[in-house]
Scaffold this motif. Structure first.
Motif, PDB file in Angstrom:
ATOM      1  N   ALA A 107       1.112  -1.304   0.061  1.00  0.00           N
ATOM      2  CA  ALA A 107      -0.230  -0.364   0.357  1.00  0.00           C
ATOM      3  C   ALA A 107       1.021   1.447   0.506  1.00  0.00           C
ATOM      4  N   ARG A 108       0.257   2.272  -0.848  1.00  0.00           N
ATOM      5  CA  ARG A 108       0.864   3.597  -0.557  1.00  0.00           C
ATOM      6  C   ARG A 108       0.636   4.748   0.222  1.00  0.00           C
ATOM      7  N   GLY A 109       1.100   3.952   2.077  1.00  0.00           N
ATOM      8  CA  GLY A 109       0.643   4.747   3.039  1.00  0.00           C
ATOM      9  C   GLY A 109       0.421   4.039   4.061  1.00  0.00           C
ATOM     10  N   ALA A 110       0.405   4.576   4.462  1.00  0.00           N
ATOM     11  CA  ALA A 110       0.028   3.382   6.317  1.00  0.00           C
ATOM     12  C   ALA A 110      -1.316   3.001   6.451  1.00  0.00           C
ATOM     13  N   VAL A 111      -1.032   1.788   6.587  1.00  0.00           N
ATOM     14  CA  VAL A 111      -2.628   1.016   6.539  1.00  0.00           C
ATOM     15  C   VAL A 111      -2.879   1.211   8.010  1.00  0.00           C
ATOM     16  N   ILE A 112      -4.382   1.402   7.951  1.00  0.00           N
ATOM     17  CA  ILE A 112      -4.805   2.123   9.803  1.00  0.00           C
ATOM     18  C   ILE A 112      -5.807   0.591   9.604  1.00  0.00           C
ATOM     19  N   THR A 113      -6.017   0.066  10.330  1.00  0.00           N
ATOM     20  CA  THR A 113      -7.391  -1.158  10.804  1.00  0.00           C
ATOM     21  C   THR A 113      -7.675  -0.693  11.702  1.00  0.00           C
ATOM     22  N   TYR A 114      -9.157  -0.406  12.045  1.00  0.00           N
ATOM     23  CA  TYR A 114      -9.798  -1.077  12.918  1.00  0.00           C
ATOM     24  C   TYR A 114     -11.113  -1.364  12.313  1.00  0.00           C
ATOM     25  N   TYR A 115     -12.116  -1.661  13.932  1.00  0.00           N
ATOM     26  CA  TYR A 115     -13.175  -2.779  13.950  1.00  0.00           C
ATOM     27  C   TYR A 115     -14.312  -2.215  14.549  1.00  0.00           C
ATOM     28  N   GLN A 116     -15.433  -2.862  13.872  1.00  0.00           N
ATOM     29  CA  GLN A 116     -16.810  -2.476  14.288  1.00  0.00           C
ATOM     30  C   GLN A 116     -17.254  -3.687  15.019  1.00  0.00           C
ATOM     31  N   ARG A 117     -18.099  -3.408  15.938  1.00  0.00           N
ATOM     32  CA  ARG A 117     -19.028  -5.511  15.793  1.00  0.00           C
ATOM     33  C   ARG A 117     -20.226  -4.981  15.848  1.00  0.00           C
ATOM     34  N   THR A 118     -20.966  -3.494  14.867  1.00  0.00           N
ATOM     35  CA  THR A 118     -21.634  -3.644  14.337  1.00  0.00           C
ATOM     36  C   THR A 118     -21.994  -2.511  13.501  1.00  0.00           C
ATOM     37  N   ARG A 119     -22.885  -2.169  12.222  1.00  0.00           N
ATOM     38  CA  ARG A 119     -22.591  -0.612  11.411  1.00  0.00           C
ATOM     39  C   ARG A 119     -22.585   0.084  12.288  1.00  0.00           C
ATOM     40  N   HIS A 120     -22.291   1.755  12.201  1.00  0.00           N
ATOM     41  CA  HIS A 120     -22.452   2.461  12.277  1.00  0.00           C
ATOM     42  C   HIS A 120     -23.198   3.612  11.841  1.00  0.00           C
ATOM     43  N   LEU A 121     -24.454   3.855  12.387  1.00  0.00           N
ATOM     44  CA  LEU A 121     -25.496   4.335  11.535  1.00  0.00           C
ATOM     45  C   LEU A 121     -25.926   5.642  12.095  1.00  0.00           C
ATOM     46  N   PHE A 122     -25.407   5.887  13.113  1.00  0.00           N
ATOM     47  CA  PHE A 122     -25.644   7.891  13.643  1.00  0.00           C
ATOM     48  C   PHE A 122     -24.954   8.335  13.771  1.00  0.00           C
ATOM     49  N   GLY A 123     -24.603   9.663  13.531  1.00  0.00           N
ATOM     50  CA  GLY A 123     -23.869  10.286  14.526  1.00  0.00           C
ATOM     51  C   GLY A 123     -22.068  10.108  13.344  1.00  0.00           C
TER      52      GLY A 123
END
Length: 231
Positions: free
Chosen positions: A29-45
């Protein structure tokens, strides 16, 4: 949220046609890969990712996926692009900010009122011959031109604002009135200054028109694309 240490690899573009026997694999990848996990889909806010330097200053803001599960976003390891005054042609180099210095940066995920922090460490490409001091000299030179872009944009904005006020003041005034002539003369002087800052001929780079903004873009591109060190 996590990000592995990343090298600031030499930036290059191009390629060639390979024969049928050549093996072709994906580049890193041409950059720094940032990985994050979400238990559920983010719907609001709000959901956004920020990158901050050691002083806490905002360096860049990245798009964040709202889907559940593992998500990845690539940070180009550049600052946000400078503010470039609008013109009749594109300022190609000015569409991207300068590459940041090697070091440790904070990656901050905002999920509504909750904040998650992680860090990413950037280092020089192991193949290069120059030093961190060389990179710092390049970065500082690029930031001086970056600031010049911002100054040009601020001046351009003030000129545009004054011309709007002049146009408003001239509305409804009889043709030939002394005050209207003075307003038109002042507007002409403002426009002459504008044309010294930016190219105004339609047709893009083929017109050959170069003004302060275009020369700034050439200088900025020459500095940010230099990959040979300062020694």
């Amino acid at each position: 949220m996590s990000a592995r240490p990343e090298q600031q690899r030499i930036e290059a573009n191009g390629g060639w046609v390979n024969g049928a026997a050549a093996f072709v694999g994906d580049n890193p990848a041409r950059g720094a890969v940032i990985t994050y996990y979400q238990r559920t889909r983010h719907l609001f806010g709000k959901l956004r990712i920020e990158v901050l330097d050691a002083s806490g200053a905002l360096i860049d803001e990245l798009p964040a996926s709202t889907r559940r599960g593992l998500n990845r976003v690539v940070w180009t390891m550049h600052r946000r692009a400078p503010h470039v005054p609008p013109a009749a042609q594109l300022a190609f180099a000015g569409t991207q900010g300068p590459r940041v210095l090697p070091g440790t940066y904070t990656v901050r995920l905002h999920k509504n009122d909750t904040v998650y922090d992680s860090q990413v460490t950037l280092g020089l490409d192991r193949r290069v011959k120059w030093t961190p001091a060389d990179r710092k000299a390049q970065y500082e030179a690029a930031m001086k031109v970056y600031a010049l872009f911002n100054d040009e944009s601020a001046l351009f904005g003030r000129i545009a604002g004054l011309r709007e006020q002049v146009a408003e003041a001239g509305k409804g005034r009889p043709k030939g009135e002394a005050l209207l002539r003075r307003l038109e003369d002042f507007d002409g002087k403002l426009d002459a200054i504008r044309k010294k800052i930016v190219a105004t001929k339609e047709g893009g780079a083929i017109t050959g028109e170069e003004r302060l903004r275009e020369h700034t873009d050439q200088l900025y591109g020459a500095i940010t694309s230099w990959e040979m060190g300062c020694g």
